[in-house]
Motif scaffolding. Structure first.
Motif, PDB file in Angstrom:
ATOM      1  N   ILE A  26       1.046  -1.113   0.374  1.00  0.00           N
ATOM      2  CA  ILE A  26       0.006  -0.127   0.038  1.00  0.00           C
ATOM      3  C   ILE A  26       0.894   1.236  -0.013  1.00  0.00           C
ATOM      4  CG2 ILE A  26      -1.738   1.299   1.321  1.00  0.00           C
ATOM      5  CD1 ILE A  26      -2.780  -1.423   0.170  1.00  0.00           C
ATOM      6  N   GLU A  27       0.673   2.253  -0.885  1.00  0.00           N
ATOM      7  CA  GLU A  27       1.334   3.328  -0.840  1.00  0.00           C
ATOM      8  C   GLU A  27       0.946   4.447   0.129  1.00  0.00           C
ATOM      9  OE1 GLU A  27       0.278   4.594  -4.794  1.00  0.00           O
ATOM     10  OE2 GLU A  27       0.928   3.147  -5.691  1.00  0.00           O
ATOM     11  N   ASP A  28      -0.393   4.367   0.760  1.00  0.00           N
ATOM     12  CA  ASP A  28      -0.678   5.308   1.582  1.00  0.00           C
ATOM     13  C   ASP A  28      -1.862   4.740   2.163  1.00  0.00           C
ATOM     14  OD1 ASP A  28      -0.832   7.801   3.120  1.00  0.00           O
ATOM     15  OD2 ASP A  28      -2.010   8.735   1.793  1.00  0.00           O
ATOM     16  N   ILE A  29      -2.108   5.137   3.459  1.00  0.00           N
ATOM     17  CA  ILE A  29      -3.355   4.462   4.126  1.00  0.00           C
ATOM     18  C   ILE A  29      -3.888   5.444   5.094  1.00  0.00           C
ATOM     19  CG2 ILE A  29      -2.021   3.107   5.716  1.00  0.00           C
ATOM     20  CD1 ILE A  29      -4.004   0.844   5.443  1.00  0.00           C
ATOM     21  N   GLY A  30      -5.214   5.478   5.230  1.00  0.00           N
ATOM     22  CA  GLY A  30      -5.947   6.275   6.217  1.00  0.00           C
ATOM     23  C   GLY A  30      -7.036   5.444   6.526  1.00  0.00           C
ATOM     24  N   ILE A  31      -7.789   6.421   7.695  1.00  0.00           N
ATOM     25  CA  ILE A  31      -9.061   5.872   8.098  1.00  0.00           C
ATOM     26  C   ILE A  31     -10.339   6.284   6.982  1.00  0.00           C
ATOM     27  CG2 ILE A  31     -10.762   6.266  10.212  1.00  0.00           C
ATOM     28  CD1 ILE A  31      -8.398   4.614  10.860  1.00  0.00           C
ATOM     29  N   TYR A  32     -11.421   5.363   6.915  1.00  0.00           N
ATOM     30  CA  TYR A  32     -12.483   5.738   6.155  1.00  0.00           C
ATOM     31  C   TYR A  32     -13.310   5.692   7.254  1.00  0.00           C
ATOM     32  CZ  TYR A  32     -16.308   5.229   3.073  1.00  0.00           C
ATOM     33  OH  TYR A  32     -17.617   5.369   2.310  1.00  0.00           O
ATOM     34  N   GLU A  33     -14.393   6.987   7.274  1.00  0.00           N
ATOM     35  CA  GLU A  33     -15.379   6.752   8.165  1.00  0.00           C
ATOM     36  C   GLU A  33     -16.708   7.566   7.325  1.00  0.00           C
ATOM     37  OE1 GLU A  33     -16.376   9.110  12.398  1.00  0.00           O
ATOM     38  OE2 GLU A  33     -14.416   9.166  11.419  1.00  0.00           O
ATOM     39  N   GLU A  34     -17.888   6.813   7.404  1.00  0.00           N
ATOM     40  CA  GLU A  34     -18.876   7.683   6.682  1.00  0.00           C
ATOM     41  C   GLU A  34     -20.204   7.320   7.565  1.00  0.00           C
ATOM     42  OE1 GLU A  34     -21.359   7.490   2.519  1.00  0.00           O
ATOM     43  OE2 GLU A  34     -19.283   6.556   2.532  1.00  0.00           O
ATOM     44  N   GLU A  35     -21.026   8.484   7.765  1.00  0.00           N
ATOM     45  CA  GLU A  35     -22.317   8.101   8.231  1.00  0.00           C
ATOM     46  C   GLU A  35     -23.526   7.818   7.363  1.00  0.00           C
ATOM     47  OE1 GLU A  35     -24.915   9.961  12.126  1.00  0.00           O
ATOM     48  OE2 GLU A  35     -23.020  11.216  11.301  1.00  0.00           O
ATOM     49  N   TYR A  41     -23.386   3.122  10.124  1.00  0.00           N
ATOM     50  CA  TYR A  41     -21.983   3.852  10.195  1.00  0.00           C
ATOM     51  C   TYR A  41     -21.393   2.999   9.430  1.00  0.00           C
ATOM     52  CZ  TYR A  41     -19.777   8.065  12.078  1.00  0.00           C
ATOM     53  OH  TYR A  41     -19.164   9.196  12.375  1.00  0.00           O
ATOM     54  N   TYR A  42     -20.182   3.596   8.721  1.00  0.00           N
ATOM     55  CA  TYR A  42     -19.216   2.634   7.883  1.00  0.00           C
ATOM     56  C   TYR A  42     -17.634   3.113   8.420  1.00  0.00           C
ATOM     57  CZ  TYR A  42     -23.209   1.746   5.357  1.00  0.00           C
ATOM     58  OH  TYR A  42     -24.560   1.307   4.874  1.00  0.00           O
ATOM     59  N   PHE A  43     -17.056   2.038   8.817  1.00  0.00           N
ATOM     60  CA  PHE A  43     -15.512   2.288   9.152  1.00  0.00           C
ATOM     61  C   PHE A  43     -14.802   1.414   8.295  1.00  0.00           C
ATOM     62  CE2 PHE A  43     -17.177   4.010  13.126  1.00  0.00           C
ATOM     63  CZ  PHE A  43     -16.303   5.370  13.291  1.00  0.00           C
ATOM     64  N   GLY A  44     -13.553   1.862   7.989  1.00  0.00           N
ATOM     65  CA  GLY A  44     -12.522   0.937   7.330  1.00  0.00           C
ATOM     66  C   GLY A  44     -11.383   1.770   6.942  1.00  0.00           C
ATOM     67  N   TYR A  45     -10.654   1.757   5.797  1.00  0.00           N
ATOM     68  CA  TYR A  45      -9.720   2.247   5.373  1.00  0.00           C
ATOM     69  C   TYR A  45      -9.767   2.727   3.905  1.00  0.00           C
ATOM     70  CZ  TYR A  45      -7.456  -1.084   8.816  1.00  0.00           C
ATOM     71  OH  TYR A  45      -7.251  -1.509   9.999  1.00  0.00           O
ATOM     72  N   THR A  46      -9.015   3.985   3.759  1.00  0.00           N
ATOM     73  CA  THR A  46      -9.043   4.612   2.536  1.00  0.00           C
ATOM     74  C   THR A  46      -7.240   4.213   2.069  1.00  0.00           C
ATOM     75  OG1 THR A  46     -10.472   6.477   2.708  1.00  0.00           O
ATOM     76  CG2 THR A  46      -8.660   6.771   1.269  1.00  0.00           C
ATOM     77  N   ALA A  47      -7.082   3.425   0.925  1.00  0.00           N
ATOM     78  CA  ALA A  47      -5.847   3.004   0.461  1.00  0.00           C
ATOM     79  C   ALA A  47      -5.557   3.363  -0.799  1.00  0.00           C
ATOM     80  CB  ALA A  47      -5.828   1.414   0.994  1.00  0.00           C
ATOM     81  N   ARG A  48      -4.325   3.737  -1.000  1.00  0.00           N
ATOM     82  CA  ARG A  48      -3.836   3.960  -2.484  1.00  0.00           C
ATOM     83  C   ARG A  48      -2.943   3.035  -2.904  1.00  0.00           C
ATOM     84  NH1 ARG A  48      -1.425   8.949  -2.190  1.00  0.00           N
ATOM     85  NH2 ARG A  48       0.627   8.287  -2.309  1.00  0.00           N
ATOM     86  N   LYS A  49      -2.980   2.213  -3.944  1.00  0.00           N
ATOM     87  CA  LYS A  49      -2.260   1.491  -4.348  1.00  0.00           C
ATOM     88  C   LYS A  49      -1.869   1.636  -5.795  1.00  0.00           C
ATOM     89  CE  LYS A  49      -1.329  -3.452  -4.346  1.00  0.00           C
ATOM     90  NZ  LYS A  49      -1.424  -4.848  -3.875  1.00  0.00           N
TER      91      LYS A  49
END
Length: 100
Positions: A26-35, A41-49
């Motif tokens: 993975i090149e970059d990763i962060g938190i994904y959060e959406e209501e 509610y949705y949680f997970g990751y935002t990832a760039r590859k």
């Protein structure tokens, strides 16, 4: 059903950043959060590859105290590419990361 605070969920997700970067390229990763609608509610990751961005998330249900609990053990991959459809049905996060 075990409910957690938003902060607990985010802390748990952040613990995995470096291992996922190393293991899946993975090149970059962060938190994904959406209501979502209602109590969703949705949680997970935002990832760039490979220059592409993916949102990988799982659903949670919010209670009256604002705490969250996983609804089901299913991960979804959304791509920022408009022509690409969401991919559903991953039983664990590592399977989703292997897919991207």
């Amino acid at each position: 059903m075990e409910y957690l605070t938003r902060e607990q969920i985010i802390n748990d997700l952040q613990q995995s950043f470096q291992p996922y970067i190393d293991k899946f390229g993975i090149e970059d990763i962060g938190i994904y959060e959406e209501e979502g609608e209602n109590d969703q509610y949705y949680f997970g990751y935002t990832a760039r590859k490979e220059g592409k961005t993916f949102h990988i998330h799982t659903p949670f249900k919010k209670n009256d105290n604002g705490e969250l609990a996983p609804v089901k053990n299913e991960w979804v991959i959304e791509s920022d590419e408009p022509q690409r459809e969401d991919i559903r049905g991953f039983k664990d996060i590592e399977s989703a990361f292997r897919e991207i």
